[in-house]
Scaffold this active site. Structure first.
Site, PDB file in Angstrom:
ATOM      1  CE  LYS A   1      -2.424  -1.052   3.754  1.00 27.77           C
ATOM      2  NZ  LYS A   1      -2.146  -2.493   4.199  1.00 27.77           N
TER       3      LYS A   1
ATOM      4  NE  ARG B   1      -4.383  -2.048  10.624  1.00 24.23           N
ATOM      5  CZ  ARG B   1      -3.316  -1.551   9.674  1.00 24.23           C
ATOM      6  NH1 ARG B   1      -3.494  -0.342   9.350  1.00 24.23           N
ATOM      7  NH2 ARG B   1      -2.399  -2.107   9.349  1.00 24.23           N
TER       8      ARG B   1
ATOM      9  NE  ARG C   1       6.964  -3.521   5.731  1.00 24.73           N
ATOM     10  CZ  ARG C   1       5.688  -3.450   5.874  1.00 24.73           C
ATOM     11  NH1 ARG C   1       5.275  -2.754   4.843  1.00 24.73           N
ATOM     12  NH2 ARG C   1       4.953  -3.820   6.750  1.00 24.73           N
TER      13      ARG C   1
ATOM     14  NE  ARG D   1       6.613  -1.166   9.813  1.00 28.06           N
ATOM     15  CZ  ARG D   1       5.394  -1.108   9.161  1.00 28.06           C
ATOM     16  NH1 ARG D   1       5.160  -0.599   8.125  1.00 28.06           N
ATOM     17  NH2 ARG D   1       4.124  -1.789   9.950  1.00 28.06           N
TER      18      ARG D   1
ATOM     19  NE  ARG E   1       2.279  -6.028  11.169  1.00 31.20           N
ATOM     20  CZ  ARG E   1       3.386  -5.791  10.638  1.00 31.20           C
ATOM     21  NH1 ARG E   1       4.444  -6.363  10.751  1.00 31.20           N
ATOM     22  NH2 ARG E   1       3.189  -5.153   9.508  1.00 31.20           N
TER      23      ARG E   1
HETATM   24  P1  ADP Z   1       0.816  -2.549   7.759  1.00 31.85           P
HETATM   25  O1  ADP Z   1       1.000  -2.167   6.200  1.00 31.85           O
HETATM   26  O2  ADP Z   1       1.999  -3.670   7.863  1.00 31.85           O
HETATM   27  O3  ADP Z   1      -0.336  -3.067   8.116  1.00 31.85           O
HETATM   28  P2  ADP Z   1       0.793  -0.081   9.106  1.00 31.85           P
HETATM   29  O4  ADP Z   1       2.188   0.745   8.983  1.00 31.85           O
HETATM   30  O5  ADP Z   1      -0.536   0.347   8.189  1.00 31.85           O
HETATM   31  O6  ADP Z   1       1.298  -1.465   8.625  1.00 31.85           O
HETATM   32  O7  ADP Z   1       0.318  -0.026  10.563  1.00 31.85           O
HETATM   33  C1  ADP Z   1       1.132  -0.564  11.464  1.00 31.85           C
HETATM   34  C2  ADP Z   1       0.498  -0.697  12.840  1.00 31.85           C
HETATM   35  O8  ADP Z   1      -0.160   0.390  13.263  1.00 31.85           O
HETATM   36  C3  ADP Z   1      -0.706  -1.779  12.828  1.00 31.85           C
HETATM   37  O9  ADP Z   1      -0.087  -3.021  12.957  1.00 31.85           O
HETATM   38  C4  ADP Z   1      -1.443  -1.373  13.807  1.00 31.85           C
HETATM   39  O10 ADP Z   1      -0.917  -1.797  15.202  1.00 31.85           O
HETATM   40  C5  ADP Z   1      -1.399   0.356  14.063  1.00 31.85           C
HETATM   41  N1  ADP Z   1      -2.471   0.784  13.198  1.00 31.85           N
HETATM   42  C6  ADP Z   1      -2.379   1.712  11.722  1.00 31.85           C
HETATM   43  N2  ADP Z   1      -3.521   1.950  11.383  1.00 31.85           N
HETATM   44  C7  ADP Z   1      -4.395   1.476  12.222  1.00 31.85           C
HETATM   45  C8  ADP Z   1      -5.661   1.808  12.348  1.00 31.85           C
HETATM   46  N3  ADP Z   1      -6.588   2.296  11.558  1.00 31.85           N
HETATM   47  N4  ADP Z   1      -6.420   1.360  13.773  1.00 31.85           N
HETATM   48  C9  ADP Z   1      -5.686   0.620  14.585  1.00 31.85           C
HETATM   49  N5  ADP Z   1      -4.402   0.535  14.451  1.00 31.85           N
HETATM   50  C10 ADP Z   1      -3.879   0.868  13.557  1.00 31.85           C
END
Ligand code: ADP
Length: 189
Positions: A15, A90, A129, A135, A147
């Site tokens: 994404k 989410r 990654r 990360r 996740r």
């Molecule tokens: P990925 O693309 O690996 O899912 P992100 O960078 O989008 O990772 O998100 C990393 C973490 O941040 C998620 O695993 C979650 O813990 C938190 N997070 C991100 N967006 C949200 C959201 N909309 N609601 C709740 N937690 C979130």
């Protein structure tokens, strides 16, 4: 009229990579809740400290936290044709909160673009990654698996949510970066 696109897909689907191409082509502002949360963590804010613990276990942060971040971006960013939401909503609750927020100004979600990859590929991509971006939530296979489980349990139901209102489109995310980008441009155009 301001457009609101949701970039959807499991963790590691690409994404963030595809968002960069999309914001340029369609003059959008990219909002990544994950990136915003990592900024809070880096700054050592109170919110960041709380988020860190949850993120490093592979759990979601509370809905109100990310909803507040989104509202703040909508309010402060001007001069774009629309917003590209990456990592939000989410959960169904977040999707409803987004609808309510936009409804206040008579607006609504324009469309969702979903990048789809199978679970095996999620693990492969995230482990790749991890070597480049460092990360913490990418480094541990147990966290990656949590996740993925969190995605299936809490985020995947959004597919039906947006499909039922005719706002869901899907792109095959298994190809090269260029191939996936072309697939996205095709549905967006
Ligand atoms: P990925 O693309 O690996 O899912 P992100 O960078 O989008 O990772 O998100 C990393 C973490 O941040 C998620 O695993 C979650 O813990 C938190 N997070 C991100 N967006 C949200 C959201 N909309 N609601 C709740 N937690 C979130």
């Amino acid at each position: 009229m301001t457009r609101y696109y949701i970039l959807f897909g499991p963790p590691g689907a690409g994404k963030g990579t595809q968002a960069q191409a999309m914001v340029e082509r369609y003059n959008l502002h990219h909002i990544s809740t994950g990136a915003l949360l990592r900024k809070e963590i880096a700054a050592g804010s109170e919110l960041g400290l709380k988020a860190k613990e949850l993120i490093e276990k592979g759990n979601l942060v509370p809905d109100e936290v990310v909803e507040g971040m989104i509202e703040n971006e909508f309010r402060t960013v001007k001069g774009v044709d629309g917003f590209l939401l990456d990592g939000f909503p989410r959960t169904i609750e977040q999707a409803k909160a987004l609808d309510n927020l936009l409804a206040k100004t008579g607006e609504s979600v324009t469309a969702t673009v979903s990048i789809m990859i199978p679970d095996e590929m999620i693990v492969e991509r995230i482990q790749g990654r991890a070597l480049k971006e460092g990360r913490a939530d990418d480094a541990d296979i147990n966290v990656i698996n949590n996740r993925i489980a969190t995605y299936h349990r809490q985020t995947e139901p959004l597919i039906d949510f947006y499909r039922s209102c005719g706002k869901y489109t899907e792109v095959d995310g298994t190809g090269s970066i260029d191939e996936v980008r072309e697939g996205i441009f095709k549905v967006m155009d």
